[in-house]
Design an enzyme around this catalytic site. Structure first.
Site, PDB file in Angstrom:
ATOM      1  N   PRO A   9       0.795  -1.230   0.000  1.00 62.15           N
ATOM      2  CA  PRO A   9       0.000   0.000   0.000  1.00 62.15           C
ATOM      3  C   PRO A   9       0.830   1.284   0.000  1.00 62.15           C
ATOM      4  CG  PRO A   9      -0.128  -1.115   2.131  1.00 62.15           C
ATOM      5  CD  PRO A   9       0.522  -2.065   1.173  1.00 62.15           C
ATOM      6  N   ASN A  10       0.332   2.229  -0.762  1.00 66.78           N
ATOM      7  CA  ASN A  10       0.866   3.595  -0.862  1.00 66.78           C
ATOM      8  C   ASN A  10       2.176   3.689  -1.646  1.00 66.78           C
ATOM      9  OD1 ASN A  10      -1.269   4.770   0.747  1.00 66.78           O
ATOM     10  ND2 ASN A  10      -0.325   3.721   2.479  1.00 66.78           N
ATOM     11  N   ARG A  17       5.246  10.874  -2.445  1.00 66.64           N
ATOM     12  CA  ARG A  17       4.975  10.534  -1.053  1.00 66.64           C
ATOM     13  C   ARG A  17       6.230  10.735  -0.198  1.00 66.64           C
ATOM     14  NH1 ARG A  17       4.624   4.416   1.317  1.00 66.64           N
ATOM     15  NH2 ARG A  17       3.972   5.016   3.401  1.00 66.64           N
ATOM     16  N   TYR A  22      11.304   8.523   1.336  1.00 65.56           N
ATOM     17  CA  TYR A  22      11.204   7.458   0.335  1.00 65.56           C
ATOM     18  C   TYR A  22      11.856   7.802  -1.003  1.00 65.56           C
ATOM     19  CZ  TYR A  22       7.824   5.624   3.704  1.00 65.56           C
ATOM     20  OH  TYR A  22       7.229   5.148   4.855  1.00 65.56           O
ATOM     21  N   ASN A  73       7.978  -5.691  -0.954  1.00 68.71           N
ATOM     22  CA  ASN A  73       7.909  -4.592   0.006  1.00 68.71           C
ATOM     23  C   ASN A  73       6.454  -4.544   0.472  1.00 68.71           C
ATOM     24  OD1 ASN A  73       7.787  -2.311   1.526  1.00 68.71           O
ATOM     25  ND2 ASN A  73       8.887  -0.995   0.067  1.00 68.71           N
ATOM     26  N   ALA A  76       3.085  -0.930   4.777  1.00 71.33           N
ATOM     27  CA  ALA A  76       2.515  -0.918   6.138  1.00 71.33           C
ATOM     28  C   ALA A  76       2.083  -2.311   6.599  1.00 71.33           C
ATOM     29  CB  ALA A  76       1.339   0.045   6.188  1.00 71.33           C
ATOM     30  N   HIS A  79       4.014  -4.641   9.146  1.00 71.65           N
ATOM     31  CA  HIS A  79       3.919  -4.566  10.610  1.00 71.65           C
ATOM     32  C   HIS A  79       2.624  -5.167  11.153  1.00 71.65           C
ATOM     33  CE1 HIS A  79       7.135  -1.887   9.558  1.00 71.65           C
ATOM     34  NE2 HIS A  79       6.309  -1.054   8.958  1.00 71.65           N
ATOM     35  N   ASP A  86       1.843 -15.683   6.274  1.00 68.02           N
ATOM     36  CA  ASP A  86       1.453 -17.071   6.032  1.00 68.02           C
ATOM     37  C   ASP A  86       1.510 -17.408   4.547  1.00 68.02           C
ATOM     38  OD1 ASP A  86       1.048 -17.424   8.734  1.00 68.02           O
ATOM     39  OD2 ASP A  86      -1.141 -17.435   8.635  1.00 68.02           O
ATOM     40  N   GLU A  97      12.683  -9.490   1.484  1.00 69.17           N
ATOM     41  CA  GLU A  97      11.872  -8.311   1.864  1.00 69.17           C
ATOM     42  C   GLU A  97      12.716  -7.056   1.676  1.00 69.17           C
ATOM     43  OE1 GLU A  97       9.287  -8.706   5.270  1.00 69.17           O
ATOM     44  OE2 GLU A  97      10.028  -6.822   6.085  1.00 69.17           O
ATOM     45  N   HIS A  99      12.720  -2.654   2.035  1.00 68.64           N
ATOM     46  CA  HIS A  99      12.126  -1.394   2.481  1.00 68.64           C
ATOM     47  C   HIS A  99      13.017  -0.259   2.016  1.00 68.64           C
ATOM     48  CE1 HIS A  99       9.196  -3.449   4.911  1.00 68.64           C
ATOM     49  NE2 HIS A  99      10.176  -4.238   5.325  1.00 68.64           N
ATOM     50  N   LEU A 100      12.384   0.785   1.519  1.00 65.86           N
ATOM     51  CA  LEU A 100      13.156   1.959   1.099  1.00 65.86           C
ATOM     52  C   LEU A 100      13.827   2.609   2.306  1.00 65.86           C
ATOM     53  CD1 LEU A 100      10.156   2.753  -0.976  1.00 65.86           C
ATOM     54  CD2 LEU A 100      12.359   3.055  -2.077  1.00 65.86           C
ATOM     55  N   SER A 101      13.063   2.752   3.376  1.00 65.82           N
ATOM     56  CA  SER A 101      13.601   3.406   4.581  1.00 65.82           C
ATOM     57  C   SER A 101      14.156   2.344   5.526  1.00 65.82           C
ATOM     58  CB  SER A 101      12.477   4.190   5.266  1.00 65.82           C
ATOM     59  OG  SER A 101      11.459   3.307   5.716  1.00 65.82           O
ATOM     60  N   ARG A 106      13.164   4.053  12.648  1.00 65.51           N
ATOM     61  CA  ARG A 106      11.943   4.869  12.647  1.00 65.51           C
ATOM     62  C   ARG A 106      11.091   4.583  13.890  1.00 65.51           C
ATOM     63  NH1 ARG A 106       9.155   4.625   7.006  1.00 65.51           N
ATOM     64  NH2 ARG A 106       8.023   6.344   7.999  1.00 65.51           N
ATOM     65  N   ARG A 110       7.323   0.317  13.697  1.00 64.08           N
ATOM     66  CA  ARG A 110       7.889  -0.179  12.431  1.00 64.08           C
ATOM     67  C   ARG A 110       9.055  -1.135  12.662  1.00 64.08           C
ATOM     68  NH1 ARG A 110       5.459   3.306   8.516  1.00 64.08           N
ATOM     69  NH2 ARG A 110       5.052   5.329   9.462  1.00 64.08           N
TER      70      ARG A 110
HETATM   71  C1  DQA Z   1       8.162   0.969   3.924  1.00 62.16           C
HETATM   72  C2  DQA Z   1       8.229   1.134   5.444  1.00 62.16           C
HETATM   73  C3  DQA Z   1       6.872   0.917   6.089  1.00 62.16           C
HETATM   74  O1  DQA Z   1       6.956   1.097   7.488  1.00 62.16           O
HETATM   75  C4  DQA Z   1       5.868   1.934   5.543  1.00 62.16           C
HETATM   76  O2  DQA Z   1       4.587   1.683   6.072  1.00 62.16           O
HETATM   77  C5  DQA Z   1       5.852   1.963   4.057  1.00 62.16           C
HETATM   78  C6  DQA Z   1       7.093   1.876   3.315  1.00 62.16           C
HETATM   79  C7  DQA Z   1       9.504   1.296   3.234  1.00 62.16           C
HETATM   80  O3  DQA Z   1       9.657   0.900   2.087  1.00 62.16           O
HETATM   81  O4  DQA Z   1      10.356   1.960   3.827  1.00 62.16           O
HETATM   82  O5  DQA Z   1       4.798   2.175   3.452  1.00 62.16           O
HETATM   83  O6  DQA Z   1       7.854  -0.379   3.629  1.00 62.16           O
END
Ligand code: DQA
Length: 144
Positions: A9-10, A17, A22, A73, A76, A79, A86, A97, A99-101, A106, A110
């Site tokens: 998501p997002n 964003r 990011y 990725n 959200a 978490h 599963d 996995e 993650h950009l950040s 953080r 997270r």
């Molecule tokens: C994220 C980190 C997550 O905590 C956050 O909810 C995201 C992006 C990252 O790529 O850093 O949407 O997955």
């Protein structure tokens, strides 16, 4: 060999964003870089992005039989999603996995990834570059 890259998501809003967190690359630009690296590594890459947990679970399940590995990725849902964790375990494919950040630097909520234990490893904190590192990690897992 095919690799499925799944974004949660997002992440469709990347570029606009919170660019301080990011980066400025759009998801489309990141996907183009991953595709180009895939050509170099001899991997065909497919992409899925969804804001909905069920669609992401379906995407993970769809990897079985059509892909050799997953880069994910979960955003959200990292978490919160037992369902995604599963699904990754159920398909049994090597997954990385990303993650950009740096989620460990953080907010405390997270710091926990429910999905990471189902993956072979996690790459976090390197921005868009993390997707390329994840694809290289997958290539090395598939070669071993
Ligand atoms: C994220 C980190 C997550 O905590 C956050 O909810 C995201 C992006 C990252 O790529 O850093 O949407 O997955």
């Amino acid at each position: 060999m095919k690799v499925l890259v799944i974004n949660g998501p997002n992440l469709n809003l990347l570029g606009k964003r919170e660019p301080g967190l990011y980066g400025h690359s759009t998801l489309e630009q990141i996907e183009a870089r991953v595709t180009a690296l895939g050509v170099e590594l001899g991997l065909e890459v497919d992409f899925v992005q969804s804001n909905s947990e069920g669609t992401l679970v379906d995407a993970v399940q769809s990897a079985a039989g059509r892909a050799a590995a997953i880069v994910i990725n979960p955003a959200a849902y990292t978490h919160t999603s037992v369902a995604l964790r599963d699904a990754i375990t159920a398909v049994g494919l090597p997954a990385v996995e990303v993650h950009l950040s740096n989620i460990l630097a953080r907010e405390e909520f997270r710091h926990t990834s429910l999905t990471a234990p189902s993956c072979r490893g996690v790459i976090a904190g390197f921005g868009a570059e993390g997707y390329l590192l994840a694809l290289r990690a997958v290539a090395s897992l598939l070669a071993s």
